[in-house]
Design a protein around this motif. Structure first.
Motif, mmCIF file in Angstrom:
data_model
loop_
_atom_site.group_PDB
_atom_site.id
_atom_site.type_symbol
_atom_site.label_atom_id
_atom_site.label_comp_id
_atom_site.label_asym_id
_atom_site.label_seq_id
_atom_site.Cartn_x
_atom_site.Cartn_y
_atom_site.Cartn_z
ATOM 1 N N SER A 180 -3.298 -5.405 -18.916
ATOM 2 C CA SER A 180 -2.140 -4.519 -19.013
ATOM 3 C C SER A 180 -2.159 -3.460 -17.922
ATOM 4 N N VAL A 181 -3.352 -3.045 -17.471
ATOM 5 C CA VAL A 181 -3.434 -2.112 -16.350
ATOM 6 C C VAL A 181 -2.883 -2.780 -15.091
ATOM 7 N N ALA A 182 -3.275 -4.033 -14.857
ATOM 8 C CA ALA A 182 -2.785 -4.755 -13.679
ATOM 9 C C ALA A 182 -1.273 -4.950 -13.739
ATOM 10 N N MET A 183 -0.762 -5.270 -14.910
ATOM 11 C CA MET A 183 0.683 -5.454 -15.043
ATOM 12 C C MET A 183 1.426 -4.139 -14.827
ATOM 13 N N ALA A 184 0.861 -3.039 -15.301
ATOM 14 C CA ALA A 184 1.507 -1.740 -15.117
ATOM 15 C C ALA A 184 1.492 -1.337 -13.651
ATOM 16 N N ARG A 185 0.392 -1.628 -12.956
ATOM 17 C CA ARG A 185 0.301 -1.257 -11.542
ATOM 18 C C ARG A 185 1.140 -2.164 -10.649
ATOM 19 N N SER A 186 1.455 -3.348 -11.100
ATOM 20 C CA SER A 186 2.234 -4.268 -10.270
ATOM 21 C C SER A 186 3.664 -3.778 -10.083
ATOM 22 N N THR A 187 4.119 -2.886 -10.917
ATOM 23 C CA THR A 187 5.482 -2.377 -10.790
ATOM 24 C C THR A 187 5.574 -1.180 -9.851
ATOM 25 N N GLU A 188 4.426 -0.649 -9.433
ATOM 26 C CA GLU A 188 4.427 0.514 -8.554
ATOM 27 C C GLU A 188 4.623 0.094 -7.111
ATOM 28 N N LYS A 189 5.125 1.016 -6.290
ATOM 29 C CA LYS A 189 5.273 0.764 -4.861
ATOM 30 C C LYS A 189 3.898 0.852 -4.206
ATOM 31 N N PRO A 190 3.717 0.158 -3.071
ATOM 32 C CA PRO A 190 2.449 0.282 -2.350
ATOM 33 C C PRO A 190 2.231 1.725 -1.902
ATOM 34 N N ARG A 191 0.988 2.151 -1.917
ATOM 35 C CA ARG A 191 0.711 3.553 -1.602
ATOM 36 C C ARG A 191 0.407 3.785 -0.133
ATOM 37 N N SER A 192 -0.124 2.799 0.561
ATOM 38 C CA SER A 192 -0.508 3.026 1.952
ATOM 39 C C SER A 192 0.340 2.179 2.894
ATOM 40 N N SER A 193 0.268 2.513 4.168
ATOM 41 C CA SER A 193 1.024 1.743 5.145
ATOM 42 C C SER A 193 0.413 0.353 5.301
#
Length: 85
Positions: free
Chosen positions: A51-64
């Motif tokens: 569930s942590v991985a699924m929650a993080r998959s919806t976030e935008k990438p943080r670095s260039s």
């Protein structure tokens, strides 16, 4: 044990009830102050790694670097080799 009159029993009971309510109020105030200081205790967090991985998959990438990985081949074509075939 000493025999107590009705007036003494009433006074003792009221005293105990008053002290109990005061203690309860103090505990409630303490709980409120602790809860106000620790707001993150009340946030909903994922419980498992999946569930942590699924929650993080919806976030935008943080670095260039993450953004560069998502570019396509059409945006960066490989140069043709100079060696004739």
């Amino acid at each position: 044990m000493r025999n107590m009159t009705d007036a003494e029993r009433t006074r003792l009971r009221e005293s105990l009830v008053g002290n109990s309510l005061l203690l309860l109020f103090g505990c409630g105030v303490l709980a409120f102050l602790v809860a106000a200081d620790r707001v993150n205790w009340f946030s909903i967090r994922p419980a498992t790694g999946t569930s942590v991985a699924m929650a993080r998959s919806t976030e935008k990438p943080r670095s260039s670097f993450e953004e560069k990985r998502t570019t396509t081949l059409a945006q960066h074509p490989h140069p043709e080799s100079a060696v004739p075939q």
